[in-house]
Every structure is written in structure tokens, then in C-alpha cells.
Write a protein that holds these residues in place. Structure first.
Motif, PDB file in Angstrom:
ATOM      1  N   LEU A 148       0.824  -1.208   0.000  1.00 10.12           N
ATOM      2  CA  LEU A 148       0.000   0.000   0.000  1.00 10.12           C
ATOM      3  C   LEU A 148       0.860   1.262   0.000  1.00 10.12           C
ATOM      4  N   ALA A 149       2.105   1.146   0.410  1.00  9.37           N
ATOM      5  CA  ALA A 149       3.014   2.294   0.352  1.00  9.37           C
ATOM      6  C   ALA A 149       3.254   2.759  -1.079  1.00  9.37           C
ATOM      7  N   PHE A 150       2.962   1.888  -2.055  1.00  7.37           N
ATOM      8  CA  PHE A 150       3.192   2.194  -3.466  1.00  7.37           C
ATOM      9  C   PHE A 150       1.890   2.448  -4.229  1.00  7.37           C
ATOM     10  N   ARG A 151       0.797   2.660  -3.514  1.00 10.55           N
ATOM     11  CA  ARG A 151      -0.503   2.732  -4.210  1.00 10.55           C
ATOM     12  C   ARG A 151      -0.624   3.933  -5.138  1.00 10.55           C
ATOM     13  N   LYS A 152       0.151   4.989  -4.899  1.00  9.08           N
ATOM     14  CA  LYS A 152       0.107   6.139  -5.807  1.00  9.08           C
ATOM     15  C   LYS A 152       1.209   6.087  -6.862  1.00  9.08           C
ATOM     16  N   LEU A 153       2.288   5.398  -6.561  1.00 10.31           N
ATOM     17  CA  LEU A 153       3.396   5.300  -7.509  1.00 10.31           C
ATOM     18  C   LEU A 153       3.105   4.310  -8.625  1.00 10.31           C
ATOM     19  N   VAL A 154       2.570   3.148  -8.288  1.00 10.82           N
ATOM     20  CA  VAL A 154       2.369   2.089  -9.286  1.00 10.82           C
ATOM     21  C   VAL A 154       1.516   2.548 -10.466  1.00 10.82           C
ATOM     22  N   PRO A 155       0.353   3.194 -10.257  1.00 14.32           N
ATOM     23  CA  PRO A 155      -0.434   3.622 -11.427  1.00 14.32           C
ATOM     24  C   PRO A 155       0.322   4.578 -12.340  1.00 14.32           C
ATOM     25  N   ASP A 199      27.845   6.671  -7.880  1.00 16.64           N
ATOM     26  CA  ASP A 199      26.992   7.347  -8.872  1.00 16.64           C
ATOM     27  C   ASP A 199      25.639   7.648  -8.232  1.00 16.64           C
ATOM     28  N   MET A 200      25.659   8.533  -7.226  1.00 14.22           N
ATOM     29  CA  MET A 200      24.441   8.822  -6.454  1.00 14.22           C
ATOM     30  C   MET A 200      23.821  10.148  -6.871  1.00 14.22           C
ATOM     31  N   THR A 201      22.523  10.097  -7.112  1.00 13.46           N
ATOM     32  CA  THR A 201      21.713  11.293  -7.329  1.00 13.46           C
ATOM     33  C   THR A 201      20.782  11.446  -6.141  1.00 13.46           C
ATOM     34  N   VAL A 202      20.717  12.634  -5.569  1.00 14.93           N
ATOM     35  CA  VAL A 202      19.844  12.891  -4.419  1.00 14.93           C
ATOM     36  C   VAL A 202      18.757  13.869  -4.832  1.00 14.93           C
ATOM     37  N   LYS A 203      17.528  13.513  -4.535  1.00 19.76           N
ATOM     38  CA  LYS A 203      16.396  14.416  -4.707  1.00 19.76           C
ATOM     39  C   LYS A 203      15.732  14.572  -3.339  1.00 19.76           C
ATOM     40  N   SER A 204      15.664  15.796  -2.877  1.00 19.24           N
ATOM     41  CA  SER A 204      15.215  16.075  -1.515  1.00 19.24           C
ATOM     42  C   SER A 204      13.804  16.649  -1.510  1.00 19.24           C
ATOM     43  N   PHE A 205      12.989  16.164  -0.573  1.00 16.19           N
ATOM     44  CA  PHE A 205      11.605  16.610  -0.456  1.00 16.19           C
ATOM     45  C   PHE A 205      11.322  17.068   0.977  1.00 16.19           C
ATOM     46  N   ALA A 206      10.580  18.149   1.093  1.00 19.02           N
ATOM     47  CA  ALA A 206      10.137  18.625   2.404  1.00 19.02           C
ATOM     48  C   ALA A 206       8.907  17.824   2.809  1.00 19.02           C
ATOM     49  N   ALA A 207       9.151  16.553   3.097  1.00 22.00           N
ATOM     50  CA  ALA A 207       8.065  15.629   3.413  1.00 22.00           C
ATOM     51  C   ALA A 207       8.574  14.620   4.425  1.00 22.00           C
ATOM     52  N   GLY A 208       7.645  13.845   4.980  1.00 17.87           N
ATOM     53  CA  GLY A 208       7.986  12.863   5.983  1.00 17.87           C
ATOM     54  C   GLY A 208       8.263  11.491   5.389  1.00 17.87           C
ATOM     55  N   HIS A 209       8.201  10.489   6.249  1.00 21.62           N
ATOM     56  CA  HIS A 209       8.557   9.122   5.885  1.00 21.62           C
ATOM     57  C   HIS A 209       7.721   8.586   4.733  1.00 21.62           C
ATOM     58  N   TRP A 210       6.479   9.032   4.619  1.00 17.55           N
ATOM     59  CA  TRP A 210       5.554   8.519   3.601  1.00 17.55           C
ATOM     60  C   TRP A 210       5.501   9.448   2.395  1.00 17.55           C
ATOM     61  N   VAL A 211       6.679   9.870   1.960  1.00 16.78           N
ATOM     62  CA  VAL A 211       6.809  10.840   0.881  1.00 16.78           C
ATOM     63  C   VAL A 211       6.149  10.369  -0.406  1.00 16.78           C
ATOM     64  N   LEU A 212       6.133   9.059  -0.667  1.00 13.46           N
ATOM     65  CA  LEU A 212       5.525   8.561  -1.902  1.00 13.46           C
ATOM     66  C   LEU A 212       4.024   8.823  -1.947  1.00 13.46           C
ATOM     67  N   GLU A 213       3.434   9.040  -0.778  1.00 14.47           N
ATOM     68  CA  GLU A 213       2.024   9.424  -0.719  1.00 14.47           C
ATOM     69  C   GLU A 213       1.878  10.923  -0.481  1.00 14.47           C
ATOM     70  N   ASP A 243       3.844  13.428  -1.206  1.00 14.55           N
ATOM     71  CA  ASP A 243       4.130  14.178  -2.432  1.00 14.55           C
ATOM     72  C   ASP A 243       4.221  13.182  -3.585  1.00 14.55           C
ATOM     73  N   SER A 244       3.115  12.544  -3.861  1.00 14.50           N
ATOM     74  CA  SER A 244       3.106  11.492  -4.875  1.00 14.50           C
ATOM     75  C   SER A 244       3.419  12.032  -6.259  1.00 14.50           C
ATOM     76  N   GLU A 245       2.926  13.214  -6.566  1.00 17.86           N
ATOM     77  CA  GLU A 245       3.181  13.786  -7.886  1.00 17.86           C
ATOM     78  C   GLU A 245       4.659  14.117  -8.058  1.00 17.86           C
ATOM     79  N   GLY A 246       5.252  14.737  -7.035  1.00 15.36           N
ATOM     80  CA  GLY A 246       6.657  15.128  -7.123  1.00 15.36           C
ATOM     81  C   GLY A 246       7.594  13.941  -7.165  1.00 15.36           C
ATOM     82  N   THR A 247       7.352  12.955  -6.325  1.00 11.60           N
ATOM     83  CA  THR A 247       8.241  11.794  -6.300  1.00 11.60           C
ATOM     84  C   THR A 247       8.108  10.964  -7.568  1.00 11.60           C
ATOM     85  N   SER A 248       6.891  10.794  -8.055  1.00 11.57           N
ATOM     86  CA  SER A 248       6.701  10.041  -9.297  1.00 11.57           C
ATOM     87  C   SER A 248       7.421  10.724 -10.462  1.00 11.57           C
TER      88      SER A 248
END
Length: 320
Positions: free
Chosen positions: A45-52, A288-302, A304-309
Motif C-alpha cells: 500500500l506504500a506504493f498505491r500512488k506510484l504504481v499507477p 553514482d548517487m543522485t539525491v532528490k530532496s523533499f520537504a516531506a515525511g517518511h511517507w513521501v511517496l504518498e 508528495d506522490s506527484e513530485g516523487t513520481s
């Protein structure tokens, strides 16, 4: 639509254990398949917004429920939750589905499993994505929560991993099982540091059945699905991941590479109190690390689903 409503869910036996999973084949020949490793405690369920979003862009997805969750096996022995053991199982699963190469993505406790999969099977893994929980070189032994708490508390004012010590206590499976809604609502609250992480906070708040309101980034339908999912779980199985991380040394990890050499995307959650300073810690271990930082908590995939996707899809397409 719930991820569990997707067609094609099946159960297969891999590395001697049963795994409940679904494979959605890529619809674009130039798009890779992502193997998603979930964490504690809400499974896929942690991926429910990313998978679609991934599927909508033509990517393939392999989505297993890891050991202890849902319809997958629930071993009683902590050692059977071996991260390398689950990585081995995923290789067998991919072979059964005729998937030759993948991008491994991990969130929460899925991150160390995804990283070990990538290190042990570089011929299968094209890229690695970790969300929140950082890369920690294998073979270092159990996680020393006391040392981390002692080092960080003078800086931030709380013990970020004190909750882990309670999760391995004898009473934790019973208390968490009795308060599934409180567990989820506390976990999703923005004040995770003081309601969940700090010494004694989680156990006290669960026993009081504290239920913070639903955050704005999750719908009531998704919240209720998550709570109902938790009511059906065997918490003694789910908490085995904490026992493994804090008490078990997997000897076979010592032969794995200590550095990540493949392309690696780390999604930093700046408001997650459990992963402070992660980027600085990883820099010496990644080529070869790329970092993308979000002002969000542990459940960032939900949260900020639009930004992370968007970031994940752009990085997979070769962008920065």
C-alpha cells in the motif's frame, strides 16, 4: 482502485517460501521493469500512488508482499527474514516471470533488501532507488540503536530510534495488534518525532489508543483501507524485521561489495525524524548517487506522490 484489486495476483514458492505478488508487464519496449520492495507496516500500500503512474508511463512492475505480510509466508524464526534470503527469492520469482533485468526500488525496511539485491545480483539490476531509508554497507552487524540515539539526541532533543527498542519487546506484538488504527494514525502524523520515535512515546500513545486526525495528503478511503489491512496482519511476523535488524548478524553479507557502483537515486525525506543525516553518511559509499530532496515525511511517496513520481520517471529516462 486498490492495488489488491489489480488482476493477476498469484502465490508462488521461491527460495522455499510462499510469496503473494503481481507482475504487470511493461507496455513500452524501451521502459524497464521495477521490482518494488515495501517496508513496515503497510506492505505494498506504500506504493498505491506510484504504481499507477509507472504503469501509465509504460513501465513494468513486479510487486511482492514480502515475508510476514498478507498471503505470503510468515516464518517464526527471525533468521528466516534474511534480507539476502528474500533477495534470492526475488531472483527466482523474476525467472518464473521471465523478467531479465529490473530497477530495484526500496522503501523503509525494503531499502536494505533492495540494496542487497542490487549488490548480490548486479547482472540483473540496472539501477537502484531508495526512498527515505539510506544505503548502509552490508556486513556491519546489527543496528546499534543506543549509539545512534546517544549521538543524535543532544542535537535534535529526542531519540530517533527508541521506538525500535520497544518493537523488539515481548509486549509489542500484543499492544500493536490491539490498536491497529492508532498505530497507523500515529505513524502518519506529522509529529512523528514526539508521538512515535522518542523514548516511551509510541507504547504510551498506543496504550492510550491515541488516534490523530487524517493528514491532508491521504484520502479517507485510503486511510480506511490501510487500517483494515493492519487489522488483518500478524504483528509478531511484521515485527521480526526489527528483531533481524537489531540482533542478527548475517555472516554471508560480509562477502558483498561495500560500495554501490551502479546508478543510484536516493529520495531524501527532510521531515523524517528517523533518517537524519542520511545523505552525508552515504556519500563515501556510492559512486553514482543522485539525491532528490523533499520537504516531506517518511511517507513521501504518498505525501508528495506527484513530485516523487515525476522525479523517479525523469531519472529512469536518463534525466537528472
Amino acid at each position: 482502485m486498490s492495488l489488491f484489486a489489480l488482476p493477476g495476483w498469484k502465490i508462488g514458492t521461491f527460495n522455499g517460501k510462499s510469496y503473494h505478488y503481481v507482475h504487470i508487464a511493461a507496455t513500452s519496449s524501451d521502459k524497464p521493469t521495477l521490482l518494488l520492495f515495501h517496508g513496515f507496516p503497510i506492505s505494498v500500500l506504500a506504493f498505491r500512488k506510484l504504481v499507477p503512474r509507472l504503469v501509465g508511463e509504460g513501465y513494468g512492475v513486479v510487486l511482492p508482499e514480502l515475508l510476514g505480510y498478507g498471503a505470503s509466508s510468515k516464518p517464526q524464526d527471525v533468521a528466516e527474514y534474511s534480507r539476502l534470503g528474500m533477495a534470492d527469492a526475488m531472483v527466482e520469482l523474476l525467472a518464473a516471470e521471465n523478467v531479465k533485468k529490473v530497477v530495484a526500488l526500496g522503501h523503509d525496511w525494503g531499502s536494505p533488501i533492495a540494496a542487497r539485491f542490487a549488490l548480490k545480483y548486479p547482472e540483473i539490476t540496472e539501477r537502484l532507488i531508495l526512498v527515505g531509508v539510506p544505503f548502509r554497507p552490508p556486513g556491519q552487524g546489527p543496528l546499534n540503536t543506543k549509539a545512534i540515539n546517544d549521538r543524535v539526541k543532544p542535537i535534535v532533543g529526542y531519540e530517533p530510534l527508541a521506538y525500535m527498542d520497544w518493537f523488539v519487546s515481548d509486549e509489542a506484538p500484543k499492544v500493536t495488534s490491539e490498536h491497529p488504527e492508532a498505530l497507523i494514525r500515529l505513524m502518519f502524523d506529522k509529529d512523528l518525532a514526539h508521538l512515535w520515535c522518542d523514548h516511551g512515546a509510541l507504547e504510551q500513545n498506543l496504550k492510550k489508543d491515541m488516534k490523530p486526525s487524517t493528514p491532508e495528503w491521504i484520502s479517507e478511503d485510503d486511510m480506511q483501507e490501510t487500517i483494515e489491512f493492519m487489522r488483518q496482519q500478524d504483528m509478531s511476523a511484521l515485527l521480526k524485521y526489527y528483531h533481524l535488524a537489531t540482533t542478527i548478524f548475517e555472516e554471508e553479507e560480509k562477502v558483498l561489495p561495500q560500495r554501490l557502483s551502479l546508478p543510484f537515486l536516493y529520495i531524501e525525506c527532510r521531515n523524517d525524524p528517523t533518517t537524519l543525516g542520511a545523505v552525508a553518511i552515504m556519500k563515501d559509499h556510492c559512486d553514482d548517487m543522485t539525491v532528490k530532496s523533499f520537504a516531506a515525511g517518511h511517507w513521501v511517496l504518498e505525501e508528495d506522490s506527484e513530485g516523487t513520481s515525476k522525479v523517479i520517471i525523469e531519472w529512469l529516462s536518463g534525466g537528472e
